[in-house]
Design a protein around this motif. Structure first.
Motif, PDB file in Angstrom:
ATOM      1  N   ALA A 178     -34.008  38.765 -31.183  1.00  0.00           N
ATOM      2  CA  ALA A 178     -34.797  37.649 -30.651  1.00  0.00           C
ATOM      3  C   ALA A 178     -36.225  37.694 -31.180  1.00  0.00           C
ATOM      4  CB  ALA A 178     -34.795  37.673 -29.132  1.00  0.00           C
ATOM      5  N   HIS A 200     -37.260  30.986 -21.900  1.00  0.00           N
ATOM      6  CA  HIS A 200     -36.567  32.171 -22.401  1.00  0.00           C
ATOM      7  C   HIS A 200     -37.174  33.380 -21.708  1.00  0.00           C
ATOM      8  CE1 HIS A 200     -34.865  29.622 -25.519  1.00  0.00           C
ATOM      9  NE2 HIS A 200     -36.081  29.176 -25.741  1.00  0.00           N
ATOM     10  N   GLN A 201     -36.348  34.396 -21.486  1.00  0.00           N
ATOM     11  CA  GLN A 201     -36.802  35.558 -20.736  1.00  0.00           C
ATOM     12  C   GLN A 201     -36.699  36.843 -21.532  1.00  0.00           C
ATOM     13  OE1 GLN A 201     -35.152  34.560 -16.491  1.00  0.00           O
ATOM     14  NE2 GLN A 201     -37.036  35.699 -16.637  1.00  0.00           N
ATOM     15  N   GLU A 220     -36.149  25.767 -33.617  1.00  0.00           N
ATOM     16  CA  GLU A 220     -35.734  26.654 -32.533  1.00  0.00           C
ATOM     17  C   GLU A 220     -34.221  26.743 -32.444  1.00  0.00           C
ATOM     18  OE1 GLU A 220     -35.718  27.045 -27.726  1.00  0.00           O
ATOM     19  OE2 GLU A 220     -36.664  25.333 -28.626  1.00  0.00           O
ATOM     20  N   LEU A 265     -32.248  34.030 -28.753  1.00  0.00           N
ATOM     21  CA  LEU A 265     -33.385  34.137 -27.840  1.00  0.00           C
ATOM     22  C   LEU A 265     -32.947  34.396 -26.400  1.00  0.00           C
ATOM     23  CD1 LEU A 265     -35.783  31.327 -29.111  1.00  0.00           C
ATOM     24  CD2 LEU A 265     -35.736  33.742 -29.723  1.00  0.00           C
ATOM     25  N   ASP A 266     -31.717  34.048 -26.064  1.00  0.00           N
ATOM     26  CA  ASP A 266     -31.238  34.186 -24.687  1.00  0.00           C
ATOM     27  C   ASP A 266     -30.134  35.224 -24.517  1.00  0.00           C
ATOM     28  OD1 ASP A 266     -32.966  32.205 -23.660  1.00  0.00           O
ATOM     29  OD2 ASP A 266     -31.661  30.657 -24.472  1.00  0.00           O
ATOM     30  N   GLN A 296     -41.778  29.555 -23.484  1.00  0.00           N
ATOM     31  CA  GLN A 296     -41.156  28.275 -23.763  1.00  0.00           C
ATOM     32  C   GLN A 296     -41.708  27.743 -25.082  1.00  0.00           C
ATOM     33  OE1 GLN A 296     -42.412  24.925 -21.280  1.00  0.00           O
ATOM     34  NE2 GLN A 296     -40.254  24.508 -20.886  1.00  0.00           N
ATOM     35  N   ALA A 325     -28.082  28.339 -24.718  1.00  0.00           N
ATOM     36  CA  ALA A 325     -28.241  29.608 -24.027  1.00  0.00           C
ATOM     37  C   ALA A 325     -27.506  30.729 -24.748  1.00  0.00           C
ATOM     38  CB  ALA A 325     -27.734  29.480 -22.596  1.00  0.00           C
ATOM     39  N   THR A 373     -30.486  38.592 -21.766  1.00  0.00           N
ATOM     40  CA  THR A 373     -31.698  38.379 -20.980  1.00  0.00           C
ATOM     41  C   THR A 373     -31.335  38.108 -19.523  1.00  0.00           C
ATOM     42  OG1 THR A 373     -31.768  35.988 -21.385  1.00  0.00           O
ATOM     43  CG2 THR A 373     -32.905  37.401 -22.975  1.00  0.00           C
ATOM     44  N   THR A 394     -36.822  24.531 -21.590  1.00  0.00           N
ATOM     45  CA  THR A 394     -36.038  25.763 -21.569  1.00  0.00           C
ATOM     46  C   THR A 394     -36.965  26.972 -21.593  1.00  0.00           C
ATOM     47  OG1 THR A 394     -34.259  24.681 -22.783  1.00  0.00           O
ATOM     48  CG2 THR A 394     -34.272  27.083 -22.775  1.00  0.00           C
TER      49      THR A 394
END
Length: 194
Positions: free
Chosen positions: A175, A46-47, A13, A21-22, A111, A17, A25, A44
């Motif tokens: 992402a 992720h959005q 991963e 992935l972040d 997550q 931040a 977002t 953590t």
């Protein structure tokens, strides 16, 4: 499922931040306020990308305009009075959907834990799904014309059980590709009898 005290994310991963992935977002996941809500747990989250809200609003707006046009044609040109009722109900529901879209988008999150991916969504109707890495059979990225225009995509995870399939909408294209590659790498090392 109890959280492990060891590292919660797979080794592949991207960290921090500032990772792909972040990027672009929402800053934090929105939780329902009630005491009976499903807890987020540790780790953590992720959005979705912020552009997801715009795509949803534009799509709903187009549907709303088409419904208004159809209502006007049916009611004024063809003299069908019932179209005002049906059109009015549809317009109210679509407008309400557009109003709650930003809040709803902030309730989505995923997550990457040690052995599975956890996906959550919903404020009123909450859903939390844990998909073990070893059970993933297909990881698919799709995006329509509007999604491409805003640089987002959706990632679909398919397992043998239909009910545990997960669709994560509104990821940035970068992402989605990073998450797909990470999940494929981890899933290959965790195959469980398939």
């Amino acid at each position: 499922m109890t959280p492990s005290t060891e590292a919660e994310t797979p080794e592949q991963e991207p960290s921090g931040a500032d990772g792909p992935l972040d990027r672009d977002t929402f800053p934090h996941i929105r939780e329902p306020r009630g005491a009976a809500r499903l807890p987020l747990g540790d780790g953590t989250w992720h959005q979705l990308a912020r552009q997801y809200v715009w795509v949803q609003l534009i799509s709903s707006g187009i549907v709303l305009l088409i419904a208004l046009a159809a209502t006007l044609v049916l009611a004024l040109v063809l003299g069908q009075w019932w179209a005002w009722i049906a059109g009015g109900i549809f317009v109210v529901i679509t407008a309400w959907t557009m109003i709650i879209t930003p809040r709803q988008a902030r309730s989505y999150g995923y997550q990457l834990r040690r052995d599975d991916l956890v996906f959550r969504r919903g404020i009123l109707w909450q859903r939390v799904v844990a998909v073990p890495y070893g059970r993933m059979q297909l990881i698919d990225i799709t995006h329509g014309p509007l999604d491409r225009g805003f640089g987002i995509a959706q990632l679909k995870l398919v397992t043998a059980a239909v009910s545990t399939g997960v669709v994560i909408p509104g990821l940035t294209q970068e992402a989605a590709e990073v998450l797909r590659d990470t999940l494929v790498d981890v899933a290959e090392t965790r195959r469980t009898g398939l």
